[in-house]
Design a protein around this motif. Sequence first.
Motif, PDB file in Angstrom:
ATOM      1  N   GLY A 171       7.167   1.269  13.037  1.00  0.00           N
ATOM      2  CA  GLY A 171       6.811  -0.104  12.683  1.00  0.00           C
ATOM      3  C   GLY A 171       6.192  -0.241  11.310  1.00  0.00           C
ATOM      4  O   GLY A 171       5.371  -1.125  11.085  1.00  0.00           O
ATOM      5  N   THR A 172       6.613   0.602  10.374  1.00  0.00           N
ATOM      6  CA  THR A 172       6.071   0.542   9.019  1.00  0.00           C
ATOM      7  C   THR A 172       6.908  -0.366   8.120  1.00  0.00           C
ATOM      8  O   THR A 172       8.141  -0.331   8.178  1.00  0.00           O
ATOM      9  CB  THR A 172       6.076   1.956   8.387  1.00  0.00           C
ATOM     10  N   VAL A 173       6.203  -1.168   7.316  1.00  0.00           N
ATOM     11  CA  VAL A 173       6.891  -1.854   6.224  1.00  0.00           C
ATOM     12  C   VAL A 173       6.482  -1.133   4.945  1.00  0.00           C
ATOM     13  O   VAL A 173       5.304  -1.074   4.602  1.00  0.00           O
ATOM     14  CB  VAL A 173       6.510  -3.345   6.142  1.00  0.00           C
ATOM     15  N   LEU A 174       7.455  -0.557   4.280  1.00  0.00           N
ATOM     16  CA  LEU A 174       7.185   0.254   3.101  1.00  0.00           C
ATOM     17  C   LEU A 174       7.068  -0.650   1.869  1.00  0.00           C
ATOM     18  O   LEU A 174       7.964  -1.445   1.604  1.00  0.00           O
ATOM     19  CB  LEU A 174       8.341   1.233   2.926  1.00  0.00           C
ATOM     20  N   VAL A 175       5.943  -0.534   1.161  1.00  0.00           N
ATOM     21  CA  VAL A 175       5.728  -1.355  -0.027  1.00  0.00           C
ATOM     22  C   VAL A 175       5.583  -0.420  -1.226  1.00  0.00           C
ATOM     23  O   VAL A 175       4.732   0.471  -1.207  1.00  0.00           O
ATOM     24  CB  VAL A 175       4.452  -2.216   0.115  1.00  0.00           C
ATOM     25  N   ALA A 176       6.414  -0.591  -2.237  1.00  0.00           N
ATOM     26  CA  ALA A 176       6.361   0.328  -3.372  1.00  0.00           C
ATOM     27  C   ALA A 176       6.652  -0.407  -4.669  1.00  0.00           C
ATOM     28  O   ALA A 176       7.207  -1.517  -4.660  1.00  0.00           O
ATOM     29  CB  ALA A 176       7.383   1.449  -3.189  1.00  0.00           C
ATOM     30  N   SER A 198      -2.541  -1.492   2.273  1.00  0.00           N
ATOM     31  CA  SER A 198      -2.071  -0.716   3.415  1.00  0.00           C
ATOM     32  C   SER A 198      -2.742  -1.227   4.684  1.00  0.00           C
ATOM     33  O   SER A 198      -3.919  -1.589   4.666  1.00  0.00           O
ATOM     34  CB  SER A 198      -2.392   0.769   3.219  1.00  0.00           C
ATOM     35  N   ASP A 199      -1.968  -1.269   5.756  1.00  0.00           N
ATOM     36  CA  ASP A 199      -2.399  -1.762   7.071  1.00  0.00           C
ATOM     37  C   ASP A 199      -2.467  -3.276   7.181  1.00  0.00           C
ATOM     38  O   ASP A 199      -2.758  -3.793   8.254  1.00  0.00           O
ATOM     39  CB  ASP A 199      -3.724  -1.129   7.528  1.00  0.00           C
ATOM     40  N   ASP A 200      -2.176  -4.002   6.107  1.00  0.00           N
ATOM     41  CA  ASP A 200      -1.931  -5.436   6.258  1.00  0.00           C
ATOM     42  C   ASP A 200      -0.711  -5.580   7.160  1.00  0.00           C
ATOM     43  O   ASP A 200       0.164  -4.708   7.172  1.00  0.00           O
ATOM     44  CB  ASP A 200      -1.561  -6.077   4.897  1.00  0.00           C
ATOM     45  N   VAL A 260       2.618   0.068   4.494  1.00  0.00           N
ATOM     46  CA  VAL A 260       2.179   1.317   3.883  1.00  0.00           C
ATOM     47  C   VAL A 260       2.494   1.156   2.400  1.00  0.00           C
ATOM     48  O   VAL A 260       3.655   1.052   2.024  1.00  0.00           O
ATOM     49  CB  VAL A 260       2.916   2.542   4.468  1.00  0.00           C
ATOM     50  N   VAL A 261       1.421   1.041   1.605  1.00  0.00           N
ATOM     51  CA  VAL A 261       1.635   0.815   0.183  1.00  0.00           C
ATOM     52  C   VAL A 261       1.700   2.169  -0.517  1.00  0.00           C
ATOM     53  O   VAL A 261       0.778   2.973  -0.428  1.00  0.00           O
ATOM     54  CB  VAL A 261       0.509  -0.052  -0.421  1.00  0.00           C
ATOM     55  N   VAL A 262       2.818   2.378  -1.168  1.00  0.00           N
ATOM     56  CA  VAL A 262       3.026   3.643  -1.863  1.00  0.00           C
ATOM     57  C   VAL A 262       2.539   3.497  -3.286  1.00  0.00           C
ATOM     58  O   VAL A 262       3.040   2.667  -4.037  1.00  0.00           O
ATOM     59  CB  VAL A 262       4.527   4.003  -1.867  1.00  0.00           C
ATOM     60  N   LYS A 263       1.518   4.260  -3.628  1.00  0.00           N
ATOM     61  CA  LYS A 263       0.997   4.186  -5.003  1.00  0.00           C
ATOM     62  C   LYS A 263       1.975   4.897  -5.937  1.00  0.00           C
ATOM     63  O   LYS A 263       2.617   5.876  -5.551  1.00  0.00           O
ATOM     64  CB  LYS A 263      -0.368   4.855  -5.074  1.00  0.00           C
ATOM     65  N   ARG A 264       2.037   4.418  -7.153  1.00  0.00           N
ATOM     66  CA  ARG A 264       2.886   5.106  -8.133  1.00  0.00           C
ATOM     67  C   ARG A 264       2.298   6.479  -8.382  1.00  0.00           C
ATOM     68  O   ARG A 264       1.106   6.626  -8.636  1.00  0.00           O
ATOM     69  CB  ARG A 264       2.920   4.333  -9.447  1.00  0.00           C
ATOM     70  N   ALA A 265       3.152   7.476  -8.308  1.00  0.00           N
ATOM     71  CA  ALA A 265       2.676   8.843  -8.501  1.00  0.00           C
ATOM     72  C   ALA A 265       2.133   9.011  -9.920  1.00  0.00           C
ATOM     73  O   ALA A 265       2.663   8.439 -10.870  1.00  0.00           O
ATOM     74  CB  ALA A 265       3.817   9.817  -8.257  1.00  0.00           C
TER      75      ALA A 265
END
Lengths: 570, 87
Positions: A152-157, A211-213, A17-22
Amino acid sequence: MLKGIGVSGGYGMGHAVVVKRADLSYVKKEECHPDTEHRRFSEALECFYNRNTELAKSVKDTLGEKESEIITGHVMIMKDPYMLSEINKKIDEGKCAEEALEEVCDSFIDMLSSANDEFTVQRAVDVRDIKTEILSLLTGAEQVDVSNLKEGTVLVAHELTPSMTAGIDRKKVVGIITELGSGTSHAAILARAMEIPAVLGAPDATKEIKSDDIVVADGNSGDVIINPDADKKELYTRKKIEYIERRKALLRFKGMPTRTKDGIKADLFCNIGTADDAETVAKYDGEGIGLFRTEFLFMDRSGVPDENEQFEAYKKVLLVMKEKPVIIRTLDIGGDKDIPYLGLTKEENPFLGFRAVRYCLKHTEIFKTQLKALVRASGYGKLSIMIPLVTGVEELREVRKMVEDIMRELEKQSVPYDKDLKVGVMIETPSAAIIADILAGEADFFSIGTNDLTGYTLAVDRGNANVAYLYSVFAPSVLRTIKNIISEAKRAGIPVGMCGEAAADPMLIPLLISFGLDEFSVSASSVLSTRREISRWDKARADEIANRIMELKTERDVVEALGKIVNDTV
Amino acid sequence: MVSKKLTVRNPQGFHMRPAMNFANAMGKYSCEVFIKSNGAETNGKSIMNLIAAGIKCGTDIEIVCSGEQEKEALDEAVSMVESGFGE
């Protein structure tokens, strides 16, 4: 594959789950109504306080006091009366809340990041995190909700603020990858406490990963694998299972006594660098302190700490350790450890120069202050004094005489101290090792400092890439040296420990058991694994291994043979 | 205006918690509170300014209070620093 810094061990594989910079941009309004802006600012502030106070409470319950202080620190900073009054002043001048906040925070960030100590620079990062959080409250920027993710999320930020990290649901997030940060970041500390595998400082992670990779965060090596093929998937699944099994197996050793398979008891102590570390030792189940480096007391300041300050620091460690043994090493400066105000001159050969006990015996005013603080502290627990870099028995005699003089002095003043206070020698020079029999006759104990002993014995600076390959505790010369030191201590009937990294080395441990080492002093995080390694061997088997190994002629043969033995023994 | 010179003695100097305790205590008084150290002047009512000033153990400082209740403020400030902020 991306490469970052593995800051929290383990393997996390899952959907990214790629977190976009706000987007925190805002329009600088020309005409702001101060009343409206004050109200907006205080509402955002209220929300910030509530959210973080709540979060700090839950972090304290789930992770611990130290971790929660990262969050309460943010609340404290934002309650700074001066900072708030500066922001309000700017709002009075007609600036909107966003601009007022940003200007004041930025001026603090500039001021703090120009400091020359790590602690202050870290506060700049705190202010930046706070600014981001309040700006997003003010602008209504989409808040990344890390508490509500799929299992099962890998958080990417790009970067995780402490409050975002602490808000992560441990049941859902299996890994963390960020572009910024390092092992000392708040996010890293929190990830470790939450036991979530994490790789920080992986450049372009939010661009390379979609996201979803499917991604793997290898928190040990710092590798990030994007969309692994079937083989890689299987490999990491296996690694993950093994890692978890290993950790579980290790936890079984918590609270257990340290002893060999056939029941021979050994002491398992820890090496620490600051008085605060003593608490970590208790947490990790250390049975005492085998090396307390006192240099930290003298660093990052403008003058020598006085007797009382030192006394308080030593006393604190003894009180935390509650009657468990604490070995405190006297000031070990010089070599690669410089303290500007002590006025050490630059030397051609600092490792062969004016350092450690040599310096102390020349600057008796500094040394006497330290010894007096130590003797006074000895009344509060089980303290031993260890002298670094001894090469001859004269040095030990001189220090002992100083200690005895101090004892007599304190006696006269009726100041309590431990009459049974032990004075021992750190064996880390070839000279001390060779005359171990002479030293053992007068020292109360030995502690082998393998890092320097290995370097001095092999005449190798392990920081020099051209010769570092020679540096090995498994060199026959170093092994013979260690064996000699231990047997001379045994012959004289004094305890002998080891306080270098080697004491936790699974390959060296069977040899140390055979030689008869009494005490292993390791880093707090290695306590359980060292206890497990010691429990794997009985004396007869260890002797058998040692006999074979000590006949080998090269370091390579030793490492090969030991590696095979240790891996083949279940 | 009243002032007093002294030396910071707690091991950590003006770290997070000491700075917070100090600034909060001084916030109760309406007088101005400044700390002079290493040639700089720091607002004693600001946690962040105190931290940024990087006042370490062993630093000689002068606490200056000026305005209403300046004596009380100075007394409390001095006793906080001397007691090592109760650390």
